[in-house]
Structure formats: C-alpha cells, structure tokens
Design an enzyme around this catalytic site. Sequence first.
Site, PDB file in Angstrom:
ATOM      1  N   HIS A   1       0.815  -1.225   0.000  1.00  0.00           N
ATOM      2  CA  HIS A   1       0.000   0.000   0.000  1.00  0.00           C
ATOM      3  C   HIS A   1       0.844   1.270   0.000  1.00  0.00           C
ATOM      4  O   HIS A   1       0.306   2.365  -0.125  1.00  0.00           O
ATOM      5  CB  HIS A   1      -0.951  -0.007   1.206  1.00  0.00           C
ATOM      6  CG  HIS A   1      -2.022  -1.038   1.062  1.00  0.00           C
ATOM      7  ND1 HIS A   1      -3.233  -0.765   0.484  1.00  0.00           N
ATOM      8  CD2 HIS A   1      -2.043  -2.357   1.358  1.00  0.00           C
ATOM      9  CE1 HIS A   1      -3.972  -1.865   0.458  1.00  0.00           C
ATOM     10  NE2 HIS A   1      -3.263  -2.848   0.983  1.00  0.00           N
TER      11      HIS A   1
ATOM     12  N   ASP B   1       3.343   9.332  -1.097  1.00  0.00           N
ATOM     13  CA  ASP B   1       2.156   8.600  -0.654  1.00  0.00           C
ATOM     14  C   ASP B   1       1.879   7.484  -1.648  1.00  0.00           C
ATOM     15  O   ASP B   1       1.881   7.728  -2.862  1.00  0.00           O
ATOM     16  CB  ASP B   1       0.957   9.573  -0.628  1.00  0.00           C
ATOM     17  CG  ASP B   1      -0.050   9.254   0.464  1.00  0.00           C
ATOM     18  OD1 ASP B   1      -0.073   8.093   0.916  1.00  0.00           O
ATOM     19  OD2 ASP B   1      -0.806  10.156   0.844  1.00  0.00           O
TER      20      ASP B   1
END
Length: 476
Positions: free
Chosen positions: A157, A365
Amino acid sequence: MSRLIVVSNRVGLSRDVGGGAVGGLSAAITAALRQNQGVWFGWSGETTPQYTGKLSLDRVGDVTVAKVDLEPQDVEDYYNGYANNTLWPLFHNRLDLTNFSRAYASGYARVNQRFAEALRAMIEPGDTIWIHDYHLIPLAAELRKLGFTNRIGFFLHIPWPSRQLFTTLPGHEKLVAQLFDYDLVGFHTAEWLSALTGYLQAELGVKMGDDGIVEACGRKTRLQVFPIGINPADFAPENASEASIDAQRRTEKSLAGRQMIIGVDRLDYSKGLEERFRGYEQYLENHPEAHERVFMLQIATLSRDGVEAYQDMRNRLDAIAGHINGQYGSLDWVPLRYVNSGYRQDELAGIYRAARAALITPLRDGMNLVAKEYVAAQDPADPGVLILSRFAGAAAQMKAALIVNPYDQDEMAEAIQRALTMDLTERMLRWRELKAGLDAENLDHWWQGFLDTLAEQPRGDRRIMTVAGHGRRAVT
Ligand code: ADQ
C-alpha cells in the site's frame, strides 16, 4: 468456491460496516471477503505478557475474523520498530528518520513466523491467501516453509523506494527474495513497480520480460500495478446519510460566508503538513484581499503516537498553526483551524462537500484515498477543486487536479489562489474528468482485478529448477 484468507497487520472489519464508519481500505477488503466467504486475520491490537498464539474468533456476517495478541516486545520491535521506524520512513524517502536496529529486524522476523504458525490451523488446501502491506512481507516465505502451496498474493500500500535508498537497508536482498515467495505482487503505480524492477535489474541482473512475470531469487512471480480506488457512491451527495448531511450543515454554518480549504490526513510526516501550512501561509502573505474571506480546516487524526518522530512532528505543527493564527488571525477570523479528532467516513463526505478546495499535498504517498473521496463527495453542479501533490500515487490517475510540488511554497500559494477563483465551467470540466476516472477504476475494480489475476497464476511452489540440458523451468 474457494475461500479467501486476508491477512493484514490490523483487522478493520467491524459490525459498523455499512454504517459509514469504516475507512477506504477496510471497505475494500470487506467487500472482497463478503463475496468470497472469507477469513480476515491480523493482530488484535492487544498485548499479552507471554505470546500464546491463541486465536480469538468472531463472526461478522459471512466473514470470520481471527485475531491474535502480541507480546509488548513484539509491538515494540515489529510494529513500532521495524514496520514504523524502519520500513515506513525508508519507503517514504525519510532516511533521516530511519532506524536500522537489529532488534527491530529480528522482531519483524519473529512476528511474521508467529503469524504463519497462528494461521497454520486455518488454511485449507484450496484457499487463496491475500497478504497486505509492509508489515508482512516475509509471511509467504514463512508459510512456504510450513509447506503451504496455496496461491498467495501480496499488495503493497506504500511506495517502493528507489534502489539508492533501498540498498541502505541491511538485509535488503532477503526482503526482496521474500517477495518472490508470492505468486502475485501488486503496487499502486507504475512508478513504485519500476523502482523494484530497477533494483532487480541493477543489483541482481534480472532480465525483465514484457509479460509481467519476473524470474529472480530462484522463483517466478508476477509483478503488476493495481491502483486502489474507492466506491464513489459511498461519498455521493445523493446517498448522503443523516450524519453526512448534518456534518455538511454544521460545517457550512461555520463558514460564515467564507471559502474553506480542506485537508484530511492521518497525522504523519509523509503527508507534508508542515509544508502545506507553509504554502497556505505564503498564500495569506501574497493575498491580503483574501484575509477574513478564506480559511483552512486541517483534520489530522493522531496515529502511531508510540513513535518519537510523530510526537516531534506534532509539536512542530502545533507551533506553526499557532504562528499562522497569531500572525494573521483577528477577533472573528481564525485562518487555520487545526483539529486532531477523527471523523466517520460519512461525516467526512459532508465536510468535503462544504469545502471549495482540497489541499492534499503529501511528500510521498502510495496512493492517497482522501483525494478520491473529496472528488466523489462534490456536488456535480458546483464542485470544489482538488489541489494534489505530484508525489501522491493518485497523481498518476488524477491529472485533471491542480498538480503541485509540495516543497514549493509559492507554487502551492498560486494553486490555492487559482482554485479559489476558478470559474464554474472549469471546475465542472475538471471534476467530470476526475469523477469518470473514479468510476472506471473503483474499489471493486481493484480487488477483483487483483484476485482474478492471482487466480490465473499457476498454483503452488514455483521454484525454478535447473534441469540438465533443458535450461531453467518452473516447477508448478
Ligand atoms: P493511509 O496513509 O492511512 O494509508 P490515505 O489513503 O490517506 O492513507 O487514507 C486512508 C483512509 O483513512 C481514507 O479512507 C481516509 O478517509 C481515512 N482518513 C485519513 N485521514 C483521516 C482523518 N483525519 N479522519 C478520518 N478518516 C481519515 C495507506 C497509504 C496510502 C494508500 C492507502 C490505501 O499510505 O497511500 O492510499 O494505504 O492503500
């Protein structure tokens, strides 16, 4: 139908599912489990003085939730340590915050072994296993050692770091080799995937085919990009819950005719909050005419409070927010509202709707779901503008946002000005393009795409053997 076993550090499924309280990833995994009769396994979040491996089992609808307690030392070395003090900062380009303690590395190995042992009794021959995130990279290797030949997939992730950074990690070769015990490894973006393949080529001399299958470390594995999405309908104004409508109403009342810029993040140094505050300050400096007419609401929920870097950052943010309000605020205008409380998903949707612009500017991110949620929550007839960091994985898909470099305060200030003065026609054009992207690559697309691809992989132990005269072949 074969069962799905999902493993993640924490188990997000709760009886609240469907009530608007659960975050994006939990919603995705819940949907996947519901349709595949599943088990979700992870750490309970609790500690026990001595590790027992005893599972606490619960049934939520069709899904079995299995949790295990860890020892305090495990939490220190594995969770606070290797996961959040070594891999997280390193994979987010923060070598300055990365701690390469050997105790952490052995705690990481120990907990992954413990998880494999705890899972042992639950896995049946036809089960598909889907393991999530950087906490659990070695888990497939541990399961293979126990003899499991099930299909096992892994999804990362967070970003994968560049080779130059990754090779600073003691034991980097082993961590990469452990990826090759999976049948499928998924990433959010082509950039994270190519950081790994760059490493494989330069360090291990691996040749890349164009079919996504990579042979390395004596194994064959498929490496592929699966950008995570959201379910836009969960945030759409027409589906707003009572709580969502109420949150929107309360936020709009507090606007007092002003325009609001929203930021929503877990309080984490990767989210670029200090830089964001500085960019907003620059905007206030450059635009005195906007004073009293604009404010920013930053919601930053506390996370990982046990890690020192997070406490330091919190103190700095409190100081910067105080400085901005002291410098620019007036009797009835607080230019920066900074709150640390958490909100339900449906409340967030209402708050997003009340904001004329969103400032989502992480320094790095994996994806960033907030950017997608903000777009999904907008009123199609009067949508707000998304300002998005080029360093969020989401920027690869959301090209109709105002893309900024979060390190450049002036560029951030200009983007804020542009967003707040953008005419309705441009706002609607940009929004429609962004929304079409959300609809096409939604949450179901993500988990179904991953599981379908995993199901196509040959099952089991795929060591590559050298057979005399026949080169290398994969054993399936
Ligand atoms: P996070 O860094 O936690 O996760 P992000 O995508 O920003 O990821 O948010 C995840 C969820 O948390 C969203 O659904 C959001 O609404 C919720 N959330 C965030 N801040 C909140 C707040 N202050 N209050 C309430 N809810 C909040 C990691 C990676 C990301 C990646 C996700 C999913 O770091 O890059 O997008 O996983 O893969």
